[in-house]
Design a protein around this motif. Sequence first.
Motif, short mmCIF file in Angstrom:
data_model
loop_
_atom_site.label_atom_id
_atom_site.label_comp_id
_atom_site.label_asym_id
_atom_site.label_seq_id
_atom_site.Cartn_x
_atom_site.Cartn_y
_atom_site.Cartn_z
N GLN A 48 0.89 -9.55 12.42
CA GLN A 48 2.24 -9.01 12.58
C GLN A 48 2.95 -8.92 11.23
OE1 GLN A 48 3.03 -7.70 15.57
NE2 GLN A 48 0.98 -8.41 16.10
N MET A 49 2.76 -9.94 10.39
CA MET A 49 3.36 -9.90 9.06
C MET A 49 2.77 -8.75 8.24
SD MET A 49 3.98 -13.83 7.82
CE MET A 49 2.26 -14.28 7.83
N ALA A 50 1.46 -8.52 8.34
CA ALA A 50 0.82 -7.42 7.62
C ALA A 50 1.35 -6.07 8.09
CB ALA A 50 -0.70 -7.49 7.78
N LEU A 51 1.58 -5.93 9.40
CA LEU A 51 2.13 -4.68 9.93
C LEU A 51 3.54 -4.43 9.38
CD1 LEU A 51 0.98 -4.91 13.63
CD2 LEU A 51 0.25 -3.20 11.95
N GLY A 52 4.37 -5.45 9.37
CA GLY A 52 5.72 -5.31 8.84
C GLY A 52 5.72 -5.01 7.35
N ALA A 53 4.89 -5.74 6.60
CA ALA A 53 4.81 -5.53 5.16
C ALA A 53 4.27 -4.13 4.87
CB ALA A 53 3.93 -6.60 4.52
N GLY A 54 3.30 -3.67 5.65
CA GLY A 54 2.76 -2.33 5.47
C GLY A 54 3.80 -1.25 5.72
N SER A 55 4.64 -1.48 6.71
CA SER A 55 5.71 -0.53 6.99
C SER A 55 6.65 -0.42 5.79
CB SER A 55 6.48 -0.98 8.23
OG SER A 55 7.59 -0.14 8.46
N LEU A 56 7.02 -1.55 5.21
CA LEU A 56 7.89 -1.54 4.04
C LEU A 56 7.19 -0.89 2.84
CD1 LEU A 56 10.57 -2.25 2.71
CD2 LEU A 56 9.62 -4.53 2.21
N ALA A 57 5.92 -1.22 2.63
CA ALA A 57 5.17 -0.64 1.50
C ALA A 57 5.12 0.88 1.61
CB ALA A 57 3.76 -1.22 1.45
N SER A 58 4.90 1.41 2.81
CA SER A 58 4.85 2.86 3.00
C SER A 58 6.22 3.51 2.77
CB SER A 58 4.37 3.19 4.40
OG SER A 58 3.02 2.83 4.55
N ARG A 59 7.27 2.83 3.19
CA ARG A 59 8.62 3.36 2.98
C ARG A 59 8.97 3.39 1.50
NH1 ARG A 59 12.50 0.36 7.41
NH2 ARG A 59 11.34 1.00 9.26
N VAL A 60 8.77 2.26 0.83
CA VAL A 60 9.12 2.17 -0.59
C VAL A 60 8.22 3.08 -1.41
CG1 VAL A 60 9.17 0.62 -2.59
CG2 VAL A 60 10.06 -0.16 -0.40
N GLY A 61 6.93 3.08 -1.09
CA GLY A 61 5.96 3.88 -1.83
C GLY A 61 5.93 5.34 -1.44
N LYS A 62 6.62 5.69 -0.36
CA LYS A 62 6.70 7.07 0.13
C LYS A 62 5.32 7.68 0.36
CE LYS A 62 11.24 7.95 -1.93
NZ LYS A 62 11.75 6.77 -1.38
N GLY A 63 4.45 6.91 1.01
CA GLY A 63 3.12 7.41 1.31
C GLY A 63 2.17 6.31 1.71
N LYS A 64 0.89 6.61 1.60
CA LYS A 64 -0.16 5.68 2.02
C LYS A 64 -0.15 4.43 1.13
CE LYS A 64 -4.57 6.73 3.48
NZ LYS A 64 -5.94 7.28 3.27
N ALA A 65 -0.20 3.28 1.79
CA ALA A 65 -0.27 1.99 1.11
C ALA A 65 -1.25 1.11 1.88
CB ALA A 65 1.10 1.33 1.05
N VAL A 66 -2.22 0.54 1.17
CA VAL A 66 -3.22 -0.30 1.83
C VAL A 66 -3.15 -1.72 1.27
CG1 VAL A 66 -4.77 1.60 2.39
CG2 VAL A 66 -5.05 0.40 0.22
#
Length: 125
Positions: A31-49
């Motif tokens: 769940q933490m990875a899902l939330g962090a991934g959501s933020l990474a994609s927003r801030v990075g404006k694209g794919k983030a792994v």
Amino acid sequence: MDHRDPLIRATAMPTDLNPYGGVFGGWLMAQMALGAGSLASRVGKGKAVVVHGTDFTFPGAMAVGDELSIYCKVSVTGNTSLTIEAEGVARDRNSEETTKVSHGTFKFVLLDDDDKPRLVHGTDD
């Protein structure tokens, strides 16, 4: 008190329990990875792994039916990466009582359309 908006919310279900009746640490990490991934994609404006996860702690416990809120913030911005701290806070199903139940750090790399690392801020101009 600072107001924070959760990146995600989820309710712990019976399938999320370990053999001892508590919520799996692995479920909390996911769940933490899902939330962090959501933020990474927003801030990075694209794919983030996610490429790295560390410093996981589980200071509290959750019961089935409790609601988990995941809060995240960017702690380090690299050339092609974002390091994000994630915190899980459980709310008792039948009250407003909350308990910090998890914390961890994730590193994400931003990728372009060819799955190659790309700069966090813009492109080479």
